[in-house]
Design an enzyme around this catalytic site. Sequence first.
Site, mmCIF file in Angstrom:
data_model
loop_
_atom_site.group_PDB
_atom_site.id
_atom_site.type_symbol
_atom_site.label_atom_id
_atom_site.label_comp_id
_atom_site.label_asym_id
_atom_site.label_seq_id
_atom_site.Cartn_x
_atom_site.Cartn_y
_atom_site.Cartn_z
ATOM 1 N N ASP A 24 44.227 44.019 29.687
ATOM 2 C CA ASP A 24 43.767 42.668 29.366
ATOM 3 C C ASP A 24 42.381 42.674 28.713
ATOM 4 O OD1 ASP A 24 42.993 43.533 32.028
ATOM 5 O OD2 ASP A 24 42.272 41.515 32.455
ATOM 6 N N HIS A 36 38.543 43.675 29.871
ATOM 7 C CA HIS A 36 38.806 44.545 31.021
ATOM 8 C C HIS A 36 39.319 45.905 30.543
ATOM 9 C CE1 HIS A 36 40.348 44.481 35.473
ATOM 10 N NE2 HIS A 36 39.359 45.321 35.290
ATOM 11 N N HIS A 71 39.280 38.612 30.871
ATOM 12 C CA HIS A 71 40.554 39.045 31.431
ATOM 13 C C HIS A 71 41.644 38.040 31.061
ATOM 14 C CE1 HIS A 71 38.450 41.457 34.685
ATOM 15 N NE2 HIS A 71 37.541 40.521 34.507
ATOM 16 N N TYR A 72 42.905 38.462 31.156
ATOM 17 C CA TYR A 72 43.963 37.462 31.297
ATOM 18 C C TYR A 72 44.513 37.542 32.707
ATOM 19 C CZ TYR A 72 47.391 41.184 30.014
ATOM 20 O OH TYR A 72 48.119 42.327 29.929
ATOM 21 N N THR A 73 45.064 36.422 33.153
ATOM 22 C CA THR A 73 45.468 36.319 34.558
ATOM 23 C C THR A 73 46.774 37.033 34.855
ATOM 24 O OG1 THR A 73 46.592 34.258 34.027
ATOM 25 C CG2 THR A 73 44.342 34.095 34.903
ATOM 26 N N GLU A 116 38.611 34.767 33.961
ATOM 27 C CA GLU A 116 40.061 34.982 33.949
ATOM 28 C C GLU A 116 40.691 33.889 33.086
ATOM 29 O OE1 GLU A 116 42.118 37.256 35.128
ATOM 30 O OE2 GLU A 116 40.909 38.399 36.588
#
Length: 231
Positions: free
Chosen positions: A145, A135, A28-30, A94
């Site tokens: 993401d 994700h 994921h990215y945050t 993340e």
Amino acid sequence: MIVNVIELASPNHAPRPPGAGVDVLVLHYTELPLSESLDILRDEKRPHRVSSHYVLAEDGTVYRLVPEHRVAWHAGRSHWRGRETLNATSVGIEIVNLHGDRHDYPAVQIAALVTLCQGIVARHPAIVPRNVVGHSDIAPKRKDDPGLRFPWATLAGRGIGLWPRPGAKPLDGDIQAALQRFGYSPPVNITTSDVVAAFQRRFRPARVDGIADAETRALLADLLDQVGGEA
Ligand SMILES: [Zn+2]
């Protein structure tokens, strides 16, 4: 590479369901800076509590929030290879990035990510390359993401996840069925075009238009070839 790991426990976790082995790794990215991300992923007062096993800072520092043998709450509604609710059987990372469609991931962050992922895959051999997903792969349309600038090819070169080889013969026939054979969701509450777009977001980021053109079909054909056609 030596990765600096900081223990920062989150209260947001649950036991793995009985018999549930870990066989999926979700990236994921945050969408938020580091400190806000760490706060939200450790907040037990939110109506919808969230967490992840790891948070990876831009400088390559790893924060461990949830032990891998516990369920963290990062994937939400999700689907991969016929299974729903992937939190039960996955590890989630993340990665701090405000939007991976627009912001590059620093090289030092990706180097640390490779080391972190290699450790996770070594501890959970059921995480085959095909089960290293974004994700956006497991929640088409709903999630973007880790984004178009995420260096999937670099990771695949280090044994983390798959990357298609060019030059395959485009596959004929039902694109939706072929996408599902690889792992993607059936078109429930979304369209086949949304699923094609999720595939392109991951494997053909230069053009994400939801159209199953010859290049898209060729990339999918090669990936199915790499996984040996197994369902
Ligand atoms: Zn996500």
